[in-house]
Write an enzyme that holds these catalytic residues in place. Structure first.
Site, PDB file in Angstrom:
ATOM      1  N   SER A 271       0.761  -1.236   0.143  1.00  0.00           N
ATOM      2  CA  SER A 271       0.124  -0.109  -0.076  1.00  0.00           C
ATOM      3  C   SER A 271       0.715   1.262   0.099  1.00  0.00           C
ATOM      4  O   SER A 271       2.035   1.056   0.598  1.00  0.00           O
ATOM      5  CB  SER A 271      -0.882   0.053   1.311  1.00  0.00           C
ATOM      6  N   TYR A 341      -6.680   6.379   2.227  1.00  0.00           N
ATOM      7  CA  TYR A 341      -5.813   5.660   3.187  1.00  0.00           C
ATOM      8  C   TYR A 341      -6.315   5.207   4.398  1.00  0.00           C
ATOM      9  O   TYR A 341      -6.263   3.916   4.606  1.00  0.00           O
ATOM     10  CB  TYR A 341      -4.533   6.436   3.347  1.00  0.00           C
ATOM     11  N   TYR A 355     -13.066 -12.475   7.794  1.00  0.00           N
ATOM     12  CA  TYR A 355     -12.441 -13.791   7.309  1.00  0.00           C
ATOM     13  C   TYR A 355     -12.279 -14.534   8.490  1.00  0.00           C
ATOM     14  O   TYR A 355     -11.958 -15.823   8.339  1.00  0.00           O
ATOM     15  CB  TYR A 355     -11.133 -13.671   6.496  1.00  0.00           C
TER      16      TYR A 355
HETATM   17  O1  LIG Z   1      -0.490  -0.935  -5.194  1.00  0.00           O
HETATM   18  C1  LIG Z   1       0.729  -1.141  -4.738  1.00  0.00           C
HETATM   19  C2  LIG Z   1       1.003   0.225  -4.064  1.00  0.00           C
HETATM   20  C3  LIG Z   1       2.363  -0.050  -3.298  1.00  0.00           C
HETATM   21  N1  LIG Z   1       3.098  -1.240  -3.243  1.00  0.00           N
HETATM   22  C4  LIG Z   1       4.143  -1.588  -2.634  1.00  0.00           C
HETATM   23  O2  LIG Z   1       4.111  -1.254  -1.051  1.00  0.00           O
HETATM   24  C5  LIG Z   1       5.202  -0.914  -0.616  1.00  0.00           C
HETATM   25  C6  LIG Z   1       5.028   0.166   0.185  1.00  0.00           C
HETATM   26  O3  LIG Z   1       6.282   0.771   0.874  1.00  0.00           O
HETATM   27  P1  LIG Z   1       6.479   2.150   1.194  1.00  0.00           P
HETATM   28  O4  LIG Z   1       7.974   2.051   1.480  1.00  0.00           O
HETATM   29  O5  LIG Z   1       5.930   3.082   0.247  1.00  0.00           O
HETATM   30  O6  LIG Z   1       5.986   2.432   2.580  1.00  0.00           O
HETATM   31  P2  LIG Z   1       6.150   1.847   4.205  1.00  0.00           P
HETATM   32  O7  LIG Z   1       6.953   0.576   4.062  1.00  0.00           O
HETATM   33  O8  LIG Z   1       6.660   2.719   5.127  1.00  0.00           O
HETATM   34  O9  LIG Z   1       4.918   1.344   4.476  1.00  0.00           O
HETATM   35  C7  LIG Z   1       4.668  -0.052   5.304  1.00  0.00           C
HETATM   36  O10 LIG Z   1       3.988   0.656   6.563  1.00  0.00           O
HETATM   37  C8  LIG Z   1       2.936   1.421   6.599  1.00  0.00           C
HETATM   38  C9  LIG Z   1       1.808   0.497   5.978  1.00  0.00           C
HETATM   39  O11 LIG Z   1       0.615   1.070   5.873  1.00  0.00           O
HETATM   40  C10 LIG Z   1       2.039  -0.067   4.598  1.00  0.00           C
HETATM   41  O12 LIG Z   1       1.026  -0.840   4.267  1.00  0.00           O
HETATM   42  C11 LIG Z   1       3.389  -0.534   4.657  1.00  0.00           C
HETATM   43  O13 LIG Z   1       3.498  -1.261   3.558  1.00  0.00           O
HETATM   44  C12 LIG Z   1       6.179  -0.284  -1.861  1.00  0.00           C
HETATM   45  O14 LIG Z   1       7.044  -1.320  -2.087  1.00  0.00           O
HETATM   46  C13 LIG Z   1       5.210  -0.310  -2.886  1.00  0.00           C
HETATM   47  O15 LIG Z   1       5.846  -0.384  -4.057  1.00  0.00           O
HETATM   48  C14 LIG Z   1       2.346  -2.252  -3.966  1.00  0.00           C
HETATM   49  O16 LIG Z   1       3.202  -3.419  -4.068  1.00  0.00           O
HETATM   50  N2  LIG Z   1       1.176  -2.293  -4.619  1.00  0.00           N
END
Ligand SMILES: O=c1ccn([C@@H]2O[C@H](COP(=O)(O)OP(=O)(O)O[C@H]3OC[C@@H](O)[C@H](O)[C@H]3O)[C@@H](O)[C@H]2O)c(=O)[nH]1
Length: 490
Positions: A271, A341, A355
């Site tokens: 996300s 979000y 679930y």
């Molecule tokens: O649709 C999407 C969006 C995002 N992503 C991936 O999800 C990852 C998110 O990592 P980021 O570095 O942006 O963010 P963070 O690691 O800080 O977030 C983390 O902590 C907060 C939580 O809410 C997030 O769900 C968690 O991923 C990224 O690698 C991004 O590419 C997906 O795989 N699919």
């Protein structure tokens, strides 16, 4: 004819014998006449004539004697006569094959020239031998010289070719070395786990900030890790140090689409997490958190895996309770700019509950000021516990944003001024997680002190900025194309 010839010969011999003492003349097939102090003597044809002075002891040959010396051949033999040795003369040399009238008497002019010629011939023969020898030596020397030259030329040529090949091959060698290095890449140390203890773990959003640290931890613990990410905000280089490792797999996949793999555990982190990223495309953020979570829950159910949802402290909104514990329902604006979000994660939590088999872990963002390694340890502890309800994983050390800004400025050594901008909409005023449940049920609490965590974060962001500065793509402006005298812009 024959008679006349014989007559002439007899006359010739008489004349000579009358004038020269000791002269002997023999004609094969004729009688011979010799002269001695007692007068002329006749000899029958083929008789042996001895010079009185030469017999019985050898004596020097009288000058002008008709005799063969050193080079004469003895009948029936090929041995050489010693120089000056007496020669027996016969009218005919048996075995010599000489015809009458051809041998026996040498014409007067030849008597003095024969030995000289023979001497010259002898000398010449020696010279010839010497010359032949020298020529042979010269020939051998020249052949050897040529051979040596050829060899040295060949060696020089070979050396030149070799150095040319070496020049051409050197850069290729370098490339091969680089490739070998990348293939024989050294991975961080990995624990060995038995088949029973080793788990197949899926991390969605594993190329992101939290996800990549979680990947490191689980890999080093000896598990098999599959990272699924669509690289919206995450980067391949966050996990590249594991690429090629037998326990690691990286899949470019959007969780909005179903995924079919076999796993034991799922950490669902996919996300966008920071406000500019999740606000960039609110519908996509909602889809990722709703449909994406639904897909991961479906996968977990199908393969019987345990799923952990990384939620966020944003689910508490602008809290009216302080500190916030897991029972607090939150205070969120459902139609505000953050709602995609906040509400997306709240729906994701609802789905997990629906679930009936879920484990929740409230995630914390960087601005929650918890160091990432503490969070990763908390997530793993929660995943491996029996707890199936929300648990706060955060750092309760509370500071105002201004205090944080001043501390960071000091640690960075920055001279920049802190700017005060208008407050973001729905920005939570207070945020402090109540972590008593995590302490009690997981035995977990953050251990990295604030300043140490900030220093590590500053180091990380410095490297990030350096990398971005070095890898910026600046497209070259295209030259305008001319068409029929007019400039054409694409
Ligand atoms: O649709 C999407 C969006 C995002 N992503 C991936 O999800 C990852 C998110 O990592 P980021 O570095 O942006 O963010 P963070 O690691 O800080 O977030 C983390 O902590 C907060 C939580 O809410 C997030 O769900 C968690 O991923 C990224 O690698 C991004 O590419 C997906 O795989 N699919």
């Amino acid at each position: 004819m024959m008679r006349r010839h014989e007559e002439a010969f007899r006359m010739h011999c008489r004349k000579r014998s009358a004038t020269q003492l000791g002269h002997a003349c023999v004609h094969p097939g004729l009688s011979a006449t010799t002269r001695s102090p007692t007068g002329l003597r006749s000899h029958p044809p083929g008789a042996t004539i001895r010079h009185p002075a030469a017999s019985p002891l050898p004596s020097p040959q009288p000058r002008g004697a008709c005799a063969m010396t050193a080079v004469g051949r003895q009948s029936g033999g090929r041995g050489r006569r010693a120089r000056g040795a007496p020669l027996r003369l016969r009218g005919r040399f048996p075995g010599s094959g000489a015809e009458p009238g051809r041998a026996g008497c040498v014409p007067p002019g030849m008597v003095s020239k024969g030995p000289l010629l023979r001497l010259l011939t002898a000398i010449n023969r020696r010279r010839m031998k010497l010359l032949t020898g020298l020529a042979f030596v010269a020939y051998v020397a020249s052949v050897w010289g040529n051979f040596v030259n050829m060899r040295s030329l060949q060696e020089n040529g070979d050396q030149k070719v070799e150095s040319k090949i070496e020049e051409a091959v050197a850069p290729l060698r370098e490339k091969i070395r680089d490739l070998e290095k990348s293939f024989t890449q050294k991975y961080p140390p990995v624990k060995f786990l038995s088949e029973k203890d080793r788990k197949r773990i899926l991390i969605t959003g594993g190329a992101g900030f939290v996800g990549s640290h979680l990947t490191d931890k689980l890999m080093m613990d000896g598990h098999e890790v599959t990272v699924v990410d669509n690289f919206f905000t995450g980067r391949k280089r966050n996990v590249e140090h594991w690429i090629g490792h037998e326990n690691f797999e990286l899949i470019n996949h959007d969780v909005v689409e179903p995924l079919y793999i076999e796993v034991d555990q799922i950490y669902h982190l996919a996300s966008p997490a920071s406000p500019p990223n999740y606000m960039y495309n609110p519908i996509k953020t909602l889809k990722t958190n709703t449909i994406g979570t639904l897909n991961m829950l479906g996968l977990a159910k199908r393969v019987g895996a345990r799923l952990l949802l990384a939620s966020t402290s944003e689910v508490y909104g602008d809290p009216e309770v302080h500190p916030q514990n897991e029972d607090y329902w939150g205070h969120v604006n459902p139609i505000g700019p953050r709602a995609c979000y906040d509400e997306g994660k709240r729906v994701a939590e609802t789905m997990c509950y629906a679930y009936m088999k879920q484990v929740y872990g409230p995630g914390t963002q960087t601005r929650a000021f918890q160091y990432v390694s503490d969070l990763v340890n908390g997530l793993v502890a929660l995943m491996n516990s029996n707890v199936s309800s929300p648990v706060n994983l955060g750092n309760p050390e509370e500071h105002t944003i201004l205090e944080f800004a001043q501390l960071i400025k000091k640690l960075v050594g920055s001279e920049s001024e802190i700017q005060f901008l208008s407050e973001a909409q729905d920005d939570p005023q207070k945020r402090k997680p109540d972590i008593r449940k995590a302490k009690l049920l997981l035995g977990w609490e953050p251990v990295v002190p604030l300043e140490e965590g900030l220093n590590k974060a500053i180091h990380y962001f410095r490297k990030e900025l350096e990398y971005q500065a070095n890898n910026q793509y600046i497209p070259k402006p295209k030259p305008a194309r001319m068409k029929k005298g007019r400039t054409r812009h694409n």
